[in-house]
Write an enzyme that holds these catalytic residues in place. Structure first.
Site, short mmCIF file in Angstrom:
data_model
loop_
_atom_site.label_atom_id
_atom_site.label_comp_id
_atom_site.label_asym_id
_atom_site.label_seq_id
_atom_site.Cartn_x
_atom_site.Cartn_y
_atom_site.Cartn_z
CG ASP A 89 -1.72 1.26 1.38
OD1 ASP A 89 -2.14 1.59 2.51
OD2 ASP A 89 -1.94 1.93 0.34
CG ASP B 257 -3.55 4.62 -1.94
OD1 ASP B 257 -4.50 5.00 -1.23
OD2 ASP B 257 -2.88 3.61 -1.70
C1 M91 Z 1 -10.14 6.28 -0.88
S1 M91 Z 1 -9.52 5.60 0.55
C2 M91 Z 1 -10.32 4.07 0.51
C3 M91 Z 1 -9.32 2.95 0.39
N1 M91 Z 1 -9.98 1.65 0.40
C4 M91 Z 1 -10.25 1.06 -0.75
O1 M91 Z 1 -9.97 1.49 -1.85
C5 M91 Z 1 -10.89 -0.32 -0.59
C6 M91 Z 1 -9.80 -1.38 -0.72
C7 M91 Z 1 -10.43 -2.72 -0.47
C8 M91 Z 1 -10.86 -3.50 -1.53
C9 M91 Z 1 -11.42 -4.75 -1.28
C10 M91 Z 1 -11.54 -5.22 0.02
C11 M91 Z 1 -11.10 -4.41 1.09
C12 M91 Z 1 -10.55 -3.16 0.84
O2 M91 Z 1 -11.83 -0.52 -1.65
C13 M91 Z 1 -12.89 0.34 -1.71
O3 M91 Z 1 -13.08 1.20 -0.88
N2 M91 Z 1 -13.67 0.15 -2.79
C14 M91 Z 1 -13.53 -1.01 -3.65
C15 M91 Z 1 -14.85 -1.73 -3.73
C16 M91 Z 1 -15.97 -0.77 -4.18
N3 M91 Z 1 -17.25 -1.46 -4.20
C17 M91 Z 1 -16.07 0.42 -3.23
C18 M91 Z 1 -14.74 1.11 -3.14
C19 M91 Z 1 -8.36 2.93 1.55
O4 M91 Z 1 -8.72 3.18 2.67
N4 M91 Z 1 -7.12 2.55 1.18
C20 M91 Z 1 -6.09 2.43 2.22
C21 M91 Z 1 -5.43 1.07 2.12
C22 M91 Z 1 -6.51 -0.01 2.14
C23 M91 Z 1 -7.18 -0.13 3.50
C24 M91 Z 1 -8.19 -1.26 3.53
C25 M91 Z 1 -7.55 -2.58 3.16
C26 M91 Z 1 -6.86 -2.51 1.83
C27 M91 Z 1 -5.85 -1.36 1.79
C28 M91 Z 1 -5.09 3.58 2.06
O5 M91 Z 1 -4.27 3.42 0.90
C29 M91 Z 1 -5.91 4.82 1.88
N5 M91 Z 1 -5.28 5.96 2.48
C30 M91 Z 1 -4.59 6.79 1.65
C31 M91 Z 1 -4.07 7.95 2.18
C32 M91 Z 1 -4.27 8.23 3.54
C33 M91 Z 1 -4.93 7.37 4.35
C34 M91 Z 1 -5.46 6.19 3.83
O6 M91 Z 1 -6.07 5.37 4.51
#
Ligand code: M91
Length: 322
Positions: free
Chosen positions: A33, A213
């Protein structure tokens, strides 16, 4: 030294990509990540019930960093916390002998139910690391000096396995020139800005600043740009129940590009159909960054490129076409 690890899509929609990492004596599948800076893993400190389906790190009490803790929460509301150990971590043959390994004692429901992900390996700046009382280095920072070149390259692919290269640029993974821009690392991320965007072959000047990201599935940009994009997609609409823009799965999606360093970085329209929804239409790969405050160039943006993250005297980002 240098090395390369595969990046395998966790599902048919490329929701996230998993890479094998040896932590202590176990091999775990971690989500690399570039949006965060903690290396944390499912561990034997958790209740057995939350470990079902996961590989996990068997902690060795002798390796514990006494009194150190960590706690992280992500943009999507998920999170985890636990204790810290110093142990061997190997990624694609590159070894960190005493890497801070953040062993989970608790993880949020999203992680427990997503049985593929055994943890995260953060590749943003170490200034974002959450370990207390003393911040710890990312894996990349720990191994930086032993790498042939101070860089890692991201080769995520559309519905296929890609890779993360450490310490070298793999010429077989891209075509044409690499276009370098300085990275804005002042907020702890790999920040870039674009001077224009295009939808199909129509270009519009605009300033789009955001972060690269790999841990974010979609591409989040300013609302006016998102509206302009879906205005070109017949039958598209904002669907609050689904949480974003949706459209008929048969729709033809225009290409989208951001101009970075004077070069158009194109996202093929095909990549912008992220997945079918439960309502029988399809969910867009481009969505609004409302509430985030900056743009997030996630996997939808990255999976057509070979992206070099170079931590030289001036941090730089290099873009090349896959
Ligand atoms: C726009 S920050 C939302 C983003 N999490 C996503 O992109 C999740 C990823 C996912 C996909 C499938 C299963 C589980 C999780 O996926 C969705 O949110 N999706 C995909 C599925 C869609 N139906 C809805 C939208 C996010 O917190 N990333 C962080 C890393 C993630 C955390 C969750 C586990 C995977 C890695 C991170 O780099 C984001 N960060 C970036 C900068 C500052 C803080 C921060 O925290």
């Amino acid at each position: 030294t240098n090395g390369s690890a595969p990046a395998v899509p966790s599902d048919q929609y490329d929701s996230l990509y998993l890479s094998p990492v040896t932590v202590g004596s176990s091999t775990l599948h971690l989500d690399f990540d570039t949006g965060s800076s903690d290396l944390w893993v499912f561990s034997s400190l958790q209740a057995q019930s939350s470990l079902v389906g996961h590989d996990y790190y068997m902690v060795d009490p002798a390796k514990e960093k006494q009194g150190y803790t960590w706690k992280i929460s992500y943009g999507d509301g998920s999170g985890a916390s636990g204790k810290v150990y110093a142990d061997k971590v190997v990624v694609g043959g590159v070894t960190a002998t005493a890497q801070a390994v953040e062993a989970a004692t608790a993880v949020s429901a999203q992680f427990t139910q997503d049985v593929d992900t055994d943890g995260l390996l953060g590749l943003a700046m170490s200034t974002l690391n959450t370990v207390k009382p003393q911040q710890q280095k990312t894996f990349f920072d720990t191994v930086l000096k032993q790498l042939a070149q101070p860089l890692f390259a991201v080769d995520l692919k559309y519905h296929a396995a890609g890779s993360y290269d450490f310490g070298f640029i793999d010429k077989s993974k891209y075509t044409g020139a690499i276009n370098y821009v300085n990275a804005d690392t002042s907020k702890g991320w790999w920040g870039v800005s674009a001077t224009a965007y295009s939808i199909g072959n129509a270009s519009t000047s605009a300033t789009v600043s955001g972060i690269l990201d790999t841990g974010t599935t979609l591409l989040y940009v300013d609302t006016p740009i998102v509206k302009a994009y879906y205005a070109k997609v017949k039958g598209s609409k904002m669907d609050n129940t689904q949480g974003g823009y949706v459209f008929p799965c048969s729709a033809t999606l225009p290409d989208f590009s951001l101009t970075i360093g004077g070069v158009k970085q194109i996202v093929p329209g095909k990549h912008i159909n992220y997945s079918p929804t439960s309502a029988g239409n399809c969910f867009g790969g481009i969505q609004t960054n409302d509430g985030i405050g900056f743009s997030i160039l996630g996997d939808i943006f990255l999976k057509s490129k070979y992206v070099i993250h170079e931590m030289g005297s001036t941090p730089r980002i290099g873009f090349a076409q896959q």
